[in-house]
Design a protein around this motif. Structure first.
Motif: not given
Length: 354
Positions: A314-316, A328-332
Protein backbone atom coordinates in the motif's frame (compact mmCIF):
# COMPACT_ATOMS: atom_id res chain seq x y z
CA UNK A 1 -22.53 4.43 -20.79
CA UNK A 2 -24.18 3.88 -17.42
CA UNK A 3 -22.07 2.11 -14.83
CA UNK A 4 -23.72 -0.55 -12.65
CA UNK A 5 -24.63 0.41 -9.10
CA UNK A 6 -25.24 -2.00 -6.22
CA UNK A 7 -28.09 -1.57 -3.74
CA UNK A 8 -27.13 -0.32 -0.23
CA UNK A 9 -27.88 -3.63 1.46
CA UNK A 10 -24.87 -5.25 -0.25
CA UNK A 11 -22.69 -3.48 2.34
CA UNK A 12 -23.87 -6.10 4.83
CA UNK A 13 -23.81 -9.08 2.48
CA UNK A 14 -21.75 -11.77 4.27
CA UNK A 15 -23.31 -15.11 3.31
CA UNK A 16 -22.30 -18.39 4.94
CA UNK A 17 -22.79 -21.90 3.55
CA UNK A 18 -26.13 -23.43 4.39
CA UNK A 19 -26.25 -26.74 6.23
CA UNK A 20 -24.89 -29.42 3.95
CA UNK A 21 -23.24 -27.00 1.48
CA UNK A 22 -19.53 -27.23 0.72
CA UNK A 23 -18.02 -24.01 -0.61
CA UNK A 24 -14.59 -23.69 -2.18
CA UNK A 25 -12.18 -23.01 0.73
CA UNK A 26 -10.77 -20.03 -1.20
CA UNK A 27 -14.15 -18.24 -1.18
CA UNK A 28 -13.79 -14.82 0.43
CA UNK A 29 -15.71 -11.70 1.34
CA UNK A 30 -13.83 -8.49 2.15
CA UNK A 31 -14.26 -4.98 3.52
CA UNK A 32 -11.50 -2.43 2.90
CA UNK A 33 -11.40 1.12 4.25
CA UNK A 34 -8.49 3.55 4.25
CA UNK A 35 -7.43 7.14 4.71
CA UNK A 36 -4.34 9.29 4.45
CA UNK A 37 -2.80 12.29 6.20
CA UNK A 38 -0.51 13.59 3.43
CA UNK A 39 1.14 16.36 5.43
CA UNK A 40 2.41 13.71 7.88
CA UNK A 41 3.10 11.06 5.20
CA UNK A 42 0.67 8.67 6.90
CA UNK A 43 -1.46 6.00 5.27
CA UNK A 44 -4.03 3.65 6.82
CA UNK A 45 -5.05 0.20 5.62
CA UNK A 46 -8.12 -1.17 7.45
CA UNK A 47 -9.22 -4.58 6.28
CA UNK A 48 -11.36 -7.60 7.04
CA UNK A 49 -11.11 -10.76 4.98
CA UNK A 50 -13.89 -13.24 5.65
CA UNK A 51 -13.42 -16.94 4.83
CA UNK A 52 -16.98 -18.33 4.97
CA UNK A 53 -16.17 -21.94 4.08
CA UNK A 54 -14.26 -22.39 7.35
CA UNK A 55 -15.58 -19.97 8.76
CA UNK A 56 -12.74 -17.69 9.92
CA UNK A 57 -11.59 -14.13 9.29
CA UNK A 58 -8.38 -12.17 9.29
CA UNK A 59 -7.49 -8.51 9.22
CA UNK A 60 -7.06 -5.45 11.34
CA UNK A 61 -5.23 -2.13 11.30
CA UNK A 62 -2.05 -1.16 9.43
CA UNK A 63 -0.76 2.42 9.89
CA UNK A 64 2.38 3.38 7.99
CA UNK A 65 4.45 6.55 7.75
CA UNK A 66 7.12 7.55 5.27
CA UNK A 67 8.82 5.38 2.68
CA UNK A 68 11.11 3.11 4.72
CA UNK A 69 8.61 0.36 5.59
CA UNK A 70 10.34 -2.55 3.91
CA UNK A 71 9.08 -5.26 6.25
CA UNK A 72 5.59 -5.61 7.64
CA UNK A 73 6.82 -4.81 11.15
CA UNK A 74 8.58 -1.62 9.99
CA UNK A 75 5.29 0.25 9.82
CA UNK A 76 4.30 2.72 12.53
CA UNK A 77 1.55 0.52 13.97
CA UNK A 78 0.38 -3.01 13.22
CA UNK A 79 -2.49 -5.02 14.68
CA UNK A 80 -3.26 -7.65 12.09
CA UNK A 81 -4.35 -11.21 12.91
CA UNK A 82 -4.64 -14.28 10.72
CA UNK A 83 -7.12 -16.90 11.85
CA UNK A 84 -9.57 -14.83 13.88
CA UNK A 85 -13.07 -16.16 14.52
CA UNK A 86 -15.97 -14.93 12.43
CA UNK A 87 -16.62 -11.29 13.43
CA UNK A 88 -19.43 -10.29 15.74
CA UNK A 89 -22.29 -8.89 13.65
CA UNK A 90 -24.96 -6.86 15.42
CA UNK A 91 -27.40 -5.24 13.03
CA UNK A 92 -25.34 -2.83 10.89
CA UNK A 93 -22.17 -3.19 13.00
CA UNK A 94 -19.28 -5.59 12.34
CA UNK A 95 -16.59 -6.05 15.00
CA UNK A 96 -13.48 -8.20 14.65
CA UNK A 97 -11.78 -10.05 17.50
CA UNK A 98 -8.93 -7.50 17.50
CA UNK A 99 -11.31 -4.57 17.85
CA UNK A 100 -11.72 -3.09 14.37
CA UNK A 101 -15.33 -1.96 14.16
CA UNK A 102 -17.29 -0.99 11.05
CA UNK A 103 -20.69 0.56 11.63
CA UNK A 104 -22.81 1.25 8.57
CA UNK A 105 -24.71 4.32 9.75
CA UNK A 106 -26.40 4.49 6.36
CA UNK A 107 -25.67 1.44 4.20
CA UNK A 108 -24.45 2.40 0.76
CA UNK A 109 -23.45 5.89 1.87
CA UNK A 110 -22.08 6.42 5.41
CA UNK A 111 -19.82 4.24 7.56
CA UNK A 112 -18.04 4.87 10.86
CA UNK A 113 -14.78 2.98 11.44
CA UNK A 114 -13.29 2.82 14.94
CA UNK A 115 -10.45 1.04 16.71
CA UNK A 116 -8.42 1.30 19.93
CA UNK A 117 -5.19 -0.62 20.54
CA UNK A 118 -4.72 -2.90 23.54
CA UNK A 119 -2.46 -0.39 25.29
CA UNK A 120 -4.71 2.57 24.46
CA UNK A 121 -1.97 4.62 22.78
CA UNK A 122 -3.33 4.22 19.24
CA UNK A 123 -6.90 4.79 18.16
CA UNK A 124 -8.96 5.97 15.24
CA UNK A 125 -12.48 7.22 14.81
CA UNK A 126 -13.39 8.22 11.28
CA UNK A 127 -16.66 8.72 9.47
CA UNK A 128 -16.70 7.97 5.75
CA UNK A 129 -19.38 9.61 3.62
CA UNK A 130 -19.84 8.69 -0.03
CA UNK A 131 -19.10 11.13 -2.84
CA UNK A 132 -19.77 8.58 -5.59
CA UNK A 133 -22.44 5.89 -6.07
CA UNK A 134 -21.81 2.35 -4.84
CA UNK A 135 -20.31 1.30 -8.15
CA UNK A 136 -20.49 -2.37 -9.12
CA UNK A 137 -17.23 -4.20 -9.72
CA UNK A 138 -16.95 -7.73 -10.98
CA UNK A 139 -13.60 -8.76 -9.54
CA UNK A 140 -10.20 -7.44 -8.45
CA UNK A 141 -7.62 -10.11 -9.21
CA UNK A 142 -7.34 -11.44 -12.78
CA UNK A 143 -8.61 -15.00 -12.93
CA UNK A 144 -11.39 -14.58 -10.39
CA UNK A 145 -13.94 -14.09 -13.14
CA UNK A 146 -13.15 -17.58 -14.45
CA UNK A 147 -14.32 -19.10 -11.17
CA UNK A 148 -17.58 -17.22 -10.71
CA UNK A 149 -20.28 -19.72 -9.89
CA UNK A 150 -17.99 -22.75 -9.97
CA UNK A 151 -18.81 -23.71 -6.39
CA UNK A 152 -22.33 -24.51 -7.55
CA UNK A 153 -23.77 -23.72 -4.13
CA UNK A 154 -25.81 -20.94 -2.61
CA UNK A 155 -28.06 -18.29 -4.06
CA UNK A 156 -25.70 -15.29 -3.77
CA UNK A 157 -23.72 -14.51 -6.90
CA UNK A 158 -20.12 -13.23 -6.62
CA UNK A 159 -19.74 -9.48 -6.75
CA UNK A 160 -17.96 -6.40 -5.51
CA UNK A 161 -18.27 -2.66 -5.13
CA UNK A 162 -16.16 0.48 -4.98
CA UNK A 163 -16.96 3.91 -3.64
CA UNK A 164 -14.99 7.09 -3.00
CA UNK A 165 -15.55 8.56 0.44
CA UNK A 166 -14.97 11.85 2.25
CA UNK A 167 -13.20 10.75 5.43
CA UNK A 168 -13.24 12.94 8.55
CA UNK A 169 -12.29 12.24 12.14
CA UNK A 170 -9.24 11.64 14.29
CA UNK A 171 -6.22 9.37 14.50
CA UNK A 172 -4.10 8.98 17.61
CA UNK A 173 -0.87 7.24 16.63
CA UNK A 174 1.21 6.16 19.62
CA UNK A 175 -0.01 9.21 21.53
CA UNK A 176 0.35 11.72 18.67
CA UNK A 177 -2.97 13.20 17.58
CA UNK A 178 -3.91 13.94 13.94
CA UNK A 179 -6.99 15.37 12.28
CA UNK A 180 -8.23 13.25 9.37
CA UNK A 181 -9.85 15.06 6.45
CA UNK A 182 -9.28 13.43 3.08
CA UNK A 183 -10.91 11.56 0.24
CA UNK A 184 -10.27 7.84 0.02
CA UNK A 185 -11.79 4.79 -1.64
CA UNK A 186 -13.42 1.87 0.03
CA UNK A 187 -14.12 -1.43 -1.62
CA UNK A 188 -15.40 -4.88 -0.93
CA UNK A 189 -15.91 -8.29 -2.48
CA UNK A 190 -18.36 -11.04 -1.73
CA UNK A 191 -18.23 -14.70 -2.63
CA UNK A 192 -15.17 -14.32 -4.84
CA UNK A 193 -12.96 -17.39 -5.24
CA UNK A 194 -9.47 -15.97 -4.85
CA UNK A 195 -7.20 -18.97 -5.35
CA UNK A 196 -3.96 -19.05 -3.34
CA UNK A 197 -2.46 -22.13 -4.99
CA UNK A 198 1.13 -21.48 -6.15
CA UNK A 199 1.31 -20.50 -9.82
CA UNK A 200 -2.47 -20.39 -10.20
CA UNK A 201 -2.56 -16.78 -11.44
CA UNK A 202 0.23 -16.17 -14.00
CA UNK A 203 -0.32 -12.44 -14.36
CA UNK A 204 1.93 -9.36 -14.17
CA UNK A 205 1.71 -7.13 -11.08
CA UNK A 206 -1.54 -5.20 -10.94
CA UNK A 207 -1.86 -1.68 -9.54
CA UNK A 208 -4.97 0.07 -8.21
CA UNK A 209 -4.98 3.86 -8.42
CA UNK A 210 -8.14 5.67 -7.28
CA UNK A 211 -7.94 9.50 -7.36
CA UNK A 212 -10.26 12.29 -6.22
CA UNK A 213 -9.54 15.77 -7.60
CA UNK A 214 -13.01 17.16 -6.93
CA UNK A 215 -16.64 16.29 -7.71
CA UNK A 216 -15.95 17.00 -11.38
CA UNK A 217 -13.00 14.57 -11.71
CA UNK A 218 -12.78 11.22 -9.93
CA UNK A 219 -10.73 8.48 -11.56
CA UNK A 220 -10.06 4.84 -10.84
CA UNK A 221 -8.35 1.95 -12.60
CA UNK A 222 -6.66 -1.37 -11.93
CA UNK A 223 -4.14 -2.59 -14.48
CA UNK A 224 -0.70 -3.95 -15.18
CA UNK A 225 2.03 -1.87 -16.82
CA UNK A 226 1.40 -1.39 -20.52
CA UNK A 227 3.43 -3.62 -22.82
CA UNK A 228 4.82 -0.74 -24.89
CA UNK A 229 6.47 0.92 -21.84
CA UNK A 230 9.23 -1.66 -21.36
CA UNK A 231 7.60 -2.99 -18.17
CA UNK A 232 9.56 -4.74 -15.45
CA UNK A 233 7.42 -7.86 -15.99
CA UNK A 234 8.70 -8.25 -19.56
CA UNK A 235 10.37 -11.63 -19.93
CA UNK A 236 8.59 -13.02 -16.86
CA UNK A 237 5.05 -13.23 -18.28
CA UNK A 238 3.62 -13.74 -21.73
CA UNK A 239 0.59 -11.53 -22.37
CA UNK A 240 -1.30 -11.47 -25.68
CA UNK A 241 -0.46 -8.28 -27.54
CA UNK A 242 -4.12 -7.39 -28.04
CA UNK A 243 -5.08 -7.85 -24.39
CA UNK A 244 -6.04 -4.59 -22.62
CA UNK A 245 -3.73 -3.78 -19.72
CA UNK A 246 -6.67 -2.85 -17.46
CA UNK A 247 -9.55 -5.03 -16.37
CA UNK A 248 -11.58 -2.46 -14.45
CA UNK A 249 -11.66 1.35 -14.75
CA UNK A 250 -14.08 4.26 -14.57
CA UNK A 251 -14.15 8.02 -14.28
CA UNK A 252 -16.63 10.55 -12.93
CA UNK A 253 -16.41 13.66 -15.11
CA UNK A 254 -18.67 16.64 -14.45
CA UNK A 255 -21.05 14.47 -12.43
CA UNK A 256 -21.38 11.65 -14.97
CA UNK A 257 -19.80 8.20 -14.65
CA UNK A 258 -18.03 6.92 -17.76
CA UNK A 259 -16.43 3.61 -18.63
CA UNK A 260 -12.71 3.74 -19.34
CA UNK A 261 -11.88 1.90 -22.57
CA UNK A 262 -8.08 2.27 -22.61
CA UNK A 263 -5.39 2.56 -19.91
CA UNK A 264 -1.66 3.02 -20.44
CA UNK A 265 0.19 2.90 -17.13
CA UNK A 266 3.91 3.61 -17.35
CA UNK A 267 6.13 3.12 -14.28
CA UNK A 268 9.05 5.54 -14.23
CA UNK A 269 10.72 4.36 -11.02
CA UNK A 270 10.52 1.36 -8.71
CA UNK A 271 11.43 1.26 -5.03
CA UNK A 272 14.79 -0.58 -4.85
CA UNK A 273 13.84 -2.39 -1.63
CA UNK A 274 10.18 -3.36 -1.96
CA UNK A 275 9.99 -3.05 -5.80
CA UNK A 276 6.63 -1.30 -6.01
CA UNK A 277 6.07 1.62 -8.38
CA UNK A 278 6.99 4.93 -6.73
CA UNK A 279 6.81 7.21 -9.79
CA UNK A 280 4.43 6.59 -12.66
CA UNK A 281 2.18 8.14 -15.25
CA UNK A 282 -1.25 7.07 -16.46
CA UNK A 283 -3.04 7.91 -19.67
CA UNK A 284 -6.65 6.79 -20.02
CA UNK A 285 -9.51 7.27 -22.46
CA UNK A 286 -13.23 6.97 -21.81
CA UNK A 287 -15.96 5.73 -24.15
CA UNK A 288 -16.62 9.27 -25.41
CA UNK A 289 -12.99 9.67 -26.54
CA UNK A 290 -12.03 12.02 -23.69
CA UNK A 291 -8.38 11.49 -22.68
CA UNK A 292 -7.00 11.88 -19.14
CA UNK A 293 -3.36 12.11 -18.05
CA UNK A 294 -2.00 11.81 -14.52
CA UNK A 295 1.48 11.69 -12.99
CA UNK A 296 2.13 10.42 -9.50
CA UNK A 297 4.81 9.89 -6.86
CA UNK A 298 4.69 7.96 -3.60
CA UNK A 299 5.07 9.90 -0.35
CA UNK A 300 4.49 6.86 1.89
CA UNK A 301 4.85 3.14 1.19
CA UNK A 302 4.53 -0.10 3.13
CA UNK A 303 4.52 -3.86 2.82
CA UNK A 304 1.10 -5.12 3.95
CA UNK A 305 0.29 -8.64 5.32
CA UNK A 306 -3.19 -8.95 3.80
CA UNK A 307 -2.22 -11.65 1.28
CA UNK A 308 0.72 -13.68 2.64
CA UNK A 309 1.01 -15.82 -0.51
CA UNK A 310 1.77 -12.67 -2.54
CA UNK A 311 3.77 -9.48 -2.24
CA UNK A 312 1.23 -6.79 -1.44
CA UNK A 313 1.95 -3.09 -0.91
CA UNK A 314 0.00 0.00 0.00
CA UNK A 315 1.09 3.60 -0.38
CA UNK A 316 0.01 7.21 -0.37
CA UNK A 317 0.52 8.76 -3.81
CA UNK A 318 0.56 12.41 -4.73
CA UNK A 319 -1.18 12.59 -8.11
CA UNK A 320 -1.27 15.55 -10.47
CA UNK A 321 -3.73 15.91 -13.33
CA UNK A 322 -2.80 17.35 -16.70
CA UNK A 323 -4.28 20.71 -15.65
CA UNK A 324 -2.15 20.85 -12.49
CA UNK A 325 -4.66 19.73 -9.86
CA UNK A 326 -3.38 17.58 -6.99
CA UNK A 327 -4.92 14.56 -5.27
CA UNK A 328 -3.58 12.25 -2.56
CA UNK A 329 -4.81 8.67 -2.39
CA UNK A 330 -3.86 5.07 -1.84
CA UNK A 331 -2.03 3.21 -4.60
CA UNK A 332 -1.93 -0.56 -4.06
CA UNK A 333 0.06 -3.18 -5.91
CA UNK A 334 0.23 -6.97 -5.75
CA UNK A 335 2.34 -9.64 -7.45
CA UNK A 336 3.47 -13.23 -7.02
CA UNK A 337 6.74 -15.02 -6.34
CA UNK A 338 8.09 -15.31 -9.89
CA UNK A 339 8.00 -11.52 -10.33
CA UNK A 340 9.54 -11.01 -6.88
CA UNK A 341 12.52 -13.19 -7.82
CA UNK A 342 12.95 -11.35 -11.11
CA UNK A 343 12.98 -7.99 -9.32
CA UNK A 344 15.48 -9.26 -6.75
CA UNK A 345 17.79 -10.17 -9.62
CA UNK A 346 17.24 -6.78 -11.23
CA UNK A 347 18.09 -4.79 -8.11
CA UNK A 348 20.69 -7.08 -6.56
CA UNK A 349 23.90 -5.18 -5.89
CA UNK A 350 27.09 -7.20 -6.36
CA UNK A 351 29.00 -7.74 -3.15
CA UNK A 352 32.19 -5.63 -2.94
CA UNK A 353 35.36 -7.45 -3.89
CA UNK A 354 37.80 -8.21 -1.09
Amino acid sequence: MAHGVHPPETDLLLPLPADGEQWDPHTIHTHYFGFSIPEAQIGAFLYVRYMPAVPLSHGGVCLFRGTDNVHVTDMEFLDYEVGMPWPQIDGNTIRTANGLQIEFLEPGRVARVTYTSNDGTTSLDVTQTAVTPLLARGHVMPGEELRHGLDGQGDVRPGGSEQVMHVTGELVLRGERFVVDCHAPRDRSWKQIRVERQGAVPVPPVGWSPMYFGPDLIFNQISFEAQDTGPAWEGVYQVPADRPSHHYAWVVRDGETHEITRVRRNVLEYDPDIFMAIRQEIEAEDETGHVYRFTGEAIATATIPAWPNASFHDSVFRWESQDGRVAHATYQEIWFDDYQRAMKDRFRVAAPQA
